[in-house]
Motif scaffolding. Structure first.
Motif, PDB file in Angstrom:
ATOM      1  N   ASP B   9       0.815  -1.214   0.000  1.00  0.00           N
ATOM      2  CA  ASP B   9       0.000   0.000   0.000  1.00  0.00           C
ATOM      3  C   ASP B   9       0.851   1.268   0.000  1.00  0.00           C
ATOM      4  OD1 ASP B   9      -2.283   1.615   0.223  1.00  0.00           O
ATOM      5  OD2 ASP B   9      -1.978   1.764   2.395  1.00  0.00           O
ATOM      6  N   LYS B  10       1.801   1.368   0.929  1.00  0.00           N
ATOM      7  CA  LYS B  10       2.569   2.604   1.093  1.00  0.00           C
ATOM      8  C   LYS B  10       3.897   2.591   0.358  1.00  0.00           C
ATOM      9  CE  LYS B  10       2.491   4.881   4.970  1.00  0.00           C
ATOM     10  NZ  LYS B  10       2.670   5.341   6.380  1.00  0.00           N
ATOM     11  N   GLY B  11       4.337   1.426  -0.067  1.00  0.00           N
ATOM     12  CA  GLY B  11       5.679   1.299  -0.630  1.00  0.00           C
ATOM     13  C   GLY B  11       6.657   1.056   0.508  1.00  0.00           C
ATOM     14  N   ARG B  13       9.788   2.098   1.189  1.00  0.00           N
ATOM     15  CA  ARG B  13      10.539   3.214   1.770  1.00  0.00           C
ATOM     16  C   ARG B  13       9.712   4.035   2.745  1.00  0.00           C
ATOM     17  NH1 ARG B  13      15.861   5.418  -0.691  1.00  0.00           N
ATOM     18  NH2 ARG B  13      16.359   3.648  -1.999  1.00  0.00           N
ATOM     19  N   PHE B  92       7.128  -8.205  -4.700  1.00  0.00           N
ATOM     20  CA  PHE B  92       8.187  -8.932  -5.410  1.00  0.00           C
ATOM     21  C   PHE B  92       8.573  -8.211  -6.704  1.00  0.00           C
ATOM     22  CE2 PHE B  92       8.512 -12.182  -8.909  1.00  0.00           C
ATOM     23  CZ  PHE B  92       9.877 -12.397  -8.782  1.00  0.00           C
ATOM     24  N   LEU B  93       7.563  -7.714  -7.431  1.00  0.00           N
ATOM     25  CA  LEU B  93       7.847  -7.099  -8.720  1.00  0.00           C
ATOM     26  C   LEU B  93       8.341  -5.661  -8.589  1.00  0.00           C
ATOM     27  CD1 LEU B  93       4.870  -8.543 -10.799  1.00  0.00           C
ATOM     28  CD2 LEU B  93       7.283  -9.175 -10.958  1.00  0.00           C
ATOM     29  N   ARG B  94       7.957  -4.987  -7.477  1.00  0.00           N
ATOM     30  CA  ARG B  94       8.262  -3.555  -7.388  1.00  0.00           C
ATOM     31  C   ARG B  94       9.417  -3.219  -6.454  1.00  0.00           C
ATOM     32  NH1 ARG B  94       3.358  -0.478  -5.127  1.00  0.00           N
ATOM     33  NH2 ARG B  94       4.477  -0.787  -3.182  1.00  0.00           N
ATOM     34  N   ARG B  96      12.071  -4.915  -5.344  1.00  0.00           N
ATOM     35  CA  ARG B  96      13.349  -5.597  -5.433  1.00  0.00           C
ATOM     36  C   ARG B  96      14.537  -4.651  -5.342  1.00  0.00           C
ATOM     37  NH1 ARG B  96      14.755  -9.322 -10.596  1.00  0.00           N
ATOM     38  NH2 ARG B  96      16.984  -9.133 -10.501  1.00  0.00           N
ATOM     39  N   VAL B  97      14.413  -3.469  -5.910  1.00  0.00           N
ATOM     40  CA  VAL B  97      15.499  -2.472  -5.860  1.00  0.00           C
ATOM     41  C   VAL B  97      15.859  -2.052  -4.450  1.00  0.00           C
ATOM     42  CG1 VAL B  97      15.291  -1.387  -8.105  1.00  0.00           C
ATOM     43  CG2 VAL B  97      13.724  -0.712  -6.290  1.00  0.00           C
ATOM     44  N   GLU B  98      14.926  -2.261  -3.515  1.00  0.00           N
ATOM     45  CA  GLU B  98      15.147  -1.810  -2.145  1.00  0.00           C
ATOM     46  C   GLU B  98      16.005  -2.789  -1.347  1.00  0.00           C
ATOM     47  OE1 GLU B  98      14.409   1.010  -1.228  1.00  0.00           O
ATOM     48  OE2 GLU B  98      12.783   1.692  -2.525  1.00  0.00           O
ATOM     49  N   ASN B 148       4.335 -12.599 -15.743  1.00  0.00           N
ATOM     50  CA  ASN B 148       4.382 -11.602 -14.671  1.00  0.00           C
ATOM     51  C   ASN B 148       3.597 -10.347 -15.019  1.00  0.00           C
ATOM     52  OD1 ASN B 148       5.881 -12.709 -12.486  1.00  0.00           O
ATOM     53  ND2 ASN B 148       7.751 -12.530 -13.681  1.00  0.00           N
ATOM     54  N   TRP B 149       3.583  -9.986 -16.293  1.00  0.00           N
ATOM     55  CA  TRP B 149       2.910  -8.767 -16.726  1.00  0.00           C
ATOM     56  C   TRP B 149       1.396  -8.801 -16.458  1.00  0.00           C
ATOM     57  CZ3 TRP B 149       4.879  -4.218 -17.376  1.00  0.00           C
ATOM     58  CH2 TRP B 149       4.174  -3.217 -18.051  1.00  0.00           C
ATOM     59  N   ARG B 152      -0.029  -6.601 -13.910  1.00  0.00           N
ATOM     60  CA  ARG B 152      -0.133  -5.174 -14.220  1.00  0.00           C
ATOM     61  C   ARG B 152      -1.455  -4.823 -14.900  1.00  0.00           C
ATOM     62  NH1 ARG B 152       4.260  -0.780 -14.662  1.00  0.00           N
ATOM     63  NH2 ARG B 152       3.082   0.866 -15.614  1.00  0.00           N
ATOM     64  N   TRP B 153      -1.949  -5.696 -15.772  1.00  0.00           N
ATOM     65  CA  TRP B 153      -3.153  -5.320 -16.517  1.00  0.00           C
ATOM     66  C   TRP B 153      -4.422  -5.990 -16.000  1.00  0.00           C
ATOM     67  CZ3 TRP B 153      -5.499  -9.482 -18.696  1.00  0.00           C
ATOM     68  CH2 TRP B 153      -4.715 -10.556 -19.120  1.00  0.00           C
TER      69      TRP B 153
END
Lengths: 203, 203
Positions: B9-11, B13, B92-94, B96-98, B148-149, B152-153
């Motif tokens: 919900d909040k992300g 970070r 998992f999809l969003r 990962r960079v963190e 995985n896409w 998104r849709w």
């Protein structure tokens, strides 16, 4: 692209207007004057990749390529744009959830329009009797999905470029979705180099 | 899944241990005791989807399905898992960079293993002479990407379920990558219902 660099590196939520100002060598006050808020900056930034994709697809649609070649060319140029603007496309793929309603609505409309451009080429091919009886919505969404996913696995120093990836994708997809030209066994790969030359000549 | 709900919900970070504690009805002190840090919670959470995908792929690989049916069944169950655990797969999809290096390395290994499971079925099919001469790496990555896409849709109230999407995808992909069984025109869609029954019986 100072804002893209900051958002891509720190993530939107953790970034401040001050960070962007520092990257740009300007003050937060100047940025607030032009943009009003961090949300406005994200809103401007996040639609850029989709705007580029739409312009690219419109150009390819008007080219003298065959329908199958058009799809291959869109995939190739989509991958090429992503790999050349990794930060911008990373924000587009990751930070969409951060958009407030107004910007989110605009982005959704633009994405829908890109989908429709691809779908329209597929529909043209179907009307011309070039395609097998596949689910055309799924084909368009599948093309967009496997193409966007390249940003996730492709390494900047990777051996494969946009040409090779697009050509392999279209060999797989094209062979499944399109009928074979009479007398050939297996699908004909899209001749990426030839296609590019034809688009260049046409534009 | 209190942490998944908060991060989704909040992300990551913007979320705090306090937020997760509140969602759980416990104190931050208790959470720190068990996890040490917010990063540890994300590290635990983000590998879950991949662990589930790996277990599922291992189960399908050992089933008596044909290679083509196995791929279809993996796609179907992958989509089904995502649509039933949207928050977890979104993280998992969003996010990962963190991840810090240690967790990122573990996740990358697990993703690589899932890729290898799919690749291995494709290689089996190729060795058995069932496939056209396509780029097998691109086929495996393309399958994972278009699958995985879907997150998104796909709209939660959407008409299409995992069965329909997987079946349409495999009709397109299968027809392009696999040789046709002798005497048939066009690709044979994977019989999802029958495949599921056979996996069930086998497990």
């Amino acid at each position: 692209m100072a804002a893209a660099a900051v958002f891509s590196d720190k993530g939107y939520r953790a970034s401040t207007i001050q960070d962007i100002g520092r990257e740009l060598g300007t003050t937060s006050a100047a940025l607030y004057y032009y943009f009003g808020s961090k949300q406005e900056i994200l809103g401007e930034l996040i639609v850029r990749p989709v705007r580029q994709l739409r312009e690219m697809a419109a150009e390819v649609a008007q080219s003298p390529l065959s329908n199958r070649e058009k799809l291959g060319e869109i995939v190739r140029r989509h991958i090429d744009m992503m790999l050349k603007q990794r930060e911008l496309f990373t924000i587009f793929l990751r930070e969409r959830v951060e958009l407030e309603a107004q910007h989110a609505g605009r982005l959704a409309e633009m994405e829908e329009e890109y989908y429709r451009q691809i779908r329209s080429i597929i529909d043209d091919a179907a009307r011309a009797g070039e395609m097998r009886d596949v689910n055309r919505q799924m084909l368009a969404l599948g093309i967009i999905g496997m193409t966007n996913w390249v940003l996730r696995w492709h390494k900047p120093d990777g051996a494969l470029g946009a040409d090779e990836i697009a050509s392999a994708y279209m060999d797989i997809l094209g062979g499944g979705a399109f009928k074979e030209p009479p007398g050939t066994a297996g699908a004909t790969p899209v001749p990426a180099e030839a296609a590019r030359r034809r688009v260049k000549r046409a534009s």
